[in-house]
Design a protein around this motif. Structure first.
Motif, PDB file in Angstrom:
ATOM      1  N   GLY A  55      43.410  44.842  57.988  1.00  0.00           N
ATOM      2  CA  GLY A  55      42.531  44.598  59.127  1.00  0.00           C
ATOM      3  C   GLY A  55      41.938  43.211  59.158  1.00  0.00           C
ATOM      4  N   ASP A  56      41.011  43.078  60.088  1.00  0.00           N
ATOM      5  CA  ASP A  56      40.338  41.804  60.309  1.00  0.00           C
ATOM      6  C   ASP A  56      38.848  42.083  60.479  1.00  0.00           C
ATOM      7  OD1 ASP A  56      39.961  39.104  60.720  1.00  0.00           O
ATOM      8  OD2 ASP A  56      40.488  39.172  62.844  1.00  0.00           O
ATOM      9  N   HIS A  57      38.239  42.562  59.413  1.00  0.00           N
ATOM     10  CA  HIS A  57      36.804  42.824  59.401  1.00  0.00           C
ATOM     11  C   HIS A  57      36.221  42.229  58.128  1.00  0.00           C
ATOM     12  CE1 HIS A  57      37.616  46.174  56.636  1.00  0.00           C
ATOM     13  NE2 HIS A  57      38.521  46.600  57.507  1.00  0.00           N
ATOM     14  N   LYS A  58      34.934  42.319  57.951  1.00  0.00           N
ATOM     15  CA  LYS A  58      34.290  41.582  56.864  1.00  0.00           C
ATOM     16  C   LYS A  58      34.681  42.028  55.460  1.00  0.00           C
ATOM     17  CE  LYS A  58      29.839  44.041  57.043  1.00  0.00           C
ATOM     18  NZ  LYS A  58      28.413  43.829  57.276  1.00  0.00           N
ATOM     19  N   ARG A  59      35.281  43.176  55.306  1.00  0.00           N
ATOM     20  CA  ARG A  59      35.719  43.616  53.971  1.00  0.00           C
ATOM     21  C   ARG A  59      37.240  43.538  53.807  1.00  0.00           C
ATOM     22  NH1 ARG A  59      30.926  42.766  52.631  1.00  0.00           N
ATOM     23  NH2 ARG A  59      29.382  44.282  53.263  1.00  0.00           N
ATOM     24  N   SER A  60      37.968  43.083  54.827  1.00  0.00           N
ATOM     25  CA  SER A  60      39.422  42.930  54.736  1.00  0.00           C
ATOM     26  C   SER A  60      39.775  41.848  53.727  1.00  0.00           C
ATOM     27  CB  SER A  60      40.004  42.523  56.091  1.00  0.00           C
ATOM     28  OG  SER A  60      39.799  43.522  57.051  1.00  0.00           O
ATOM     29  N   GLY A  61      40.955  41.993  53.127  1.00  0.00           N
ATOM     30  CA  GLY A  61      41.427  40.948  52.228  1.00  0.00           C
ATOM     31  C   GLY A  61      41.909  41.501  50.909  1.00  0.00           C
ATOM     32  N   GLU A  62      42.065  40.595  49.952  1.00  0.00           N
ATOM     33  CA  GLU A  62      42.532  40.954  48.615  1.00  0.00           C
ATOM     34  C   GLU A  62      41.396  40.809  47.615  1.00  0.00           C
ATOM     35  OE1 GLU A  62      45.949  38.708  47.409  1.00  0.00           O
ATOM     36  OE2 GLU A  62      47.250  39.722  48.852  1.00  0.00           O
ATOM     37  N   TYR A  63      41.360  41.757  46.699  1.00  0.00           N
ATOM     38  CA  TYR A  63      40.401  41.747  45.608  1.00  0.00           C
ATOM     39  C   TYR A  63      41.208  41.770  44.315  1.00  0.00           C
ATOM     40  CZ  TYR A  63      37.267  43.134  49.382  1.00  0.00           C
ATOM     41  OH  TYR A  63      36.563  43.178  50.558  1.00  0.00           O
ATOM     42  N   LYS A  64      40.929  40.849  43.436  1.00  0.00           N
ATOM     43  CA  LYS A  64      41.713  40.710  42.206  1.00  0.00           C
ATOM     44  C   LYS A  64      40.910  41.234  41.021  1.00  0.00           C
ATOM     45  CE  LYS A  64      44.528  37.229  44.186  1.00  0.00           C
ATOM     46  NZ  LYS A  64      44.504  35.958  44.760  1.00  0.00           N
ATOM     47  N   GLY A  65      41.352  42.351  40.487  1.00  0.00           N
ATOM     48  CA  GLY A  65      40.661  43.004  39.387  1.00  0.00           C
ATOM     49  C   GLY A  65      39.620  43.981  39.895  1.00  0.00           C
ATOM     50  N   PHE A  66      39.336  44.987  39.070  1.00  0.00           N
ATOM     51  CA  PHE A  66      38.413  46.033  39.496  1.00  0.00           C
ATOM     52  C   PHE A  66      37.009  45.496  39.742  1.00  0.00           C
ATOM     53  CE2 PHE A  66      35.409  49.487  38.926  1.00  0.00           C
ATOM     54  CZ  PHE A  66      35.892  50.392  39.865  1.00  0.00           C
ATOM     55  N   ALA A  67      36.542  44.573  38.915  1.00  0.00           N
ATOM     56  CA  ALA A  67      35.181  44.043  39.088  1.00  0.00           C
ATOM     57  C   ALA A  67      35.007  43.405  40.466  1.00  0.00           C
ATOM     58  CB  ALA A  67      34.847  43.050  37.984  1.00  0.00           C
ATOM     59  N   ASP A  68      36.002  42.657  40.911  1.00  0.00           N
ATOM     60  CA  ASP A  68      35.954  42.044  42.246  1.00  0.00           C
ATOM     61  C   ASP A  68      35.878  43.122  43.323  1.00  0.00           C
ATOM     62  OD1 ASP A  68      36.096  40.142  44.313  1.00  0.00           O
ATOM     63  OD2 ASP A  68      38.279  39.921  44.139  1.00  0.00           O
ATOM     64  N   PHE A  69      36.716  44.153  43.210  1.00  0.00           N
ATOM     65  CA  PHE A  69      36.723  45.246  44.181  1.00  0.00           C
ATOM     66  C   PHE A  69      35.405  46.024  44.138  1.00  0.00           C
ATOM     67  CE2 PHE A  69      38.121  49.645  45.370  1.00  0.00           C
ATOM     68  CZ  PHE A  69      38.450  49.368  46.687  1.00  0.00           C
ATOM     69  N   ARG A  70      34.918  46.293  42.948  1.00  0.00           N
ATOM     70  CA  ARG A  70      33.653  47.022  42.792  1.00  0.00           C
ATOM     71  C   ARG A  70      32.490  46.260  43.427  1.00  0.00           C
ATOM     72  NH1 ARG A  70      32.439  46.550  37.116  1.00  0.00           N
ATOM     73  NH2 ARG A  70      31.628  44.562  37.837  1.00  0.00           N
ATOM     74  N   ASP A  71      32.381  44.974  43.085  1.00  0.00           N
ATOM     75  CA  ASP A  71      31.228  44.191  43.515  1.00  0.00           C
ATOM     76  C   ASP A  71      31.284  43.775  44.976  1.00  0.00           C
ATOM     77  OD1 ASP A  71      30.480  44.434  40.873  1.00  0.00           O
ATOM     78  OD2 ASP A  71      31.005  42.366  40.344  1.00  0.00           O
TER      79      ASP A  71
END
Length: 123
Positions: free
Chosen positions: A36-52
């Protein structure tokens, strides 16, 4: 555990709010992708990035968030989970795609109705 069991264990840990348990079932270099194209769209590298930068925002982004598993399809090391999301500001469906290697989640991709999610974000 089979890849499907690993993934379903992750949903159980999420429902229980066990973030440490979730981290343990993910590969240290896991990749998380949100369409998508919203404020949480994109790639997160590693669980800490995704969690935070994603999980930590769920309570504010989607008050009273709930995720319901509709059905699961597993073939080899790929698992697809069809879900329904509800919150005070959201009613949508999505598909979560996982790649599991050596008993750990290595990739997690969220395909959702990004237009509904963007509206819920106020975009």
């Amino acid at each position: 555990m089979t890849p499907k069991e690993v993934v379903l264990r992750g949903y159980q840990l999420f429902a229980e709010g066990d973030v440490n348990g979730l981290e343990k079932i993910n590969h240290e270099n896991a990749l998380f992708m949100v369409n998508g194209d919203h404020k949480r769209s994109g790639e997160y590298k590693g669980f800490a990035d995704f969690r935070d930068n994603f999980l930590a925002h769920l309570p504010n982004d989607f008050p009273n968030f709930n995720l319901e598993i509709l059905h699961t399809v597993a073939e080899g090391n790929r698992v697809h989970v069809f879900v329904k999301y509800t919150a005070d500001n959201l009613d949508a469906h999505g598909v979560h795609m996982f790649l599991v290697e050596d008993g750990l989640q290595k990739e997690f991709t969220i395909f959702d109705d990004s237009q509904k999610v963007a509206v819920a974000h106020g975009s």
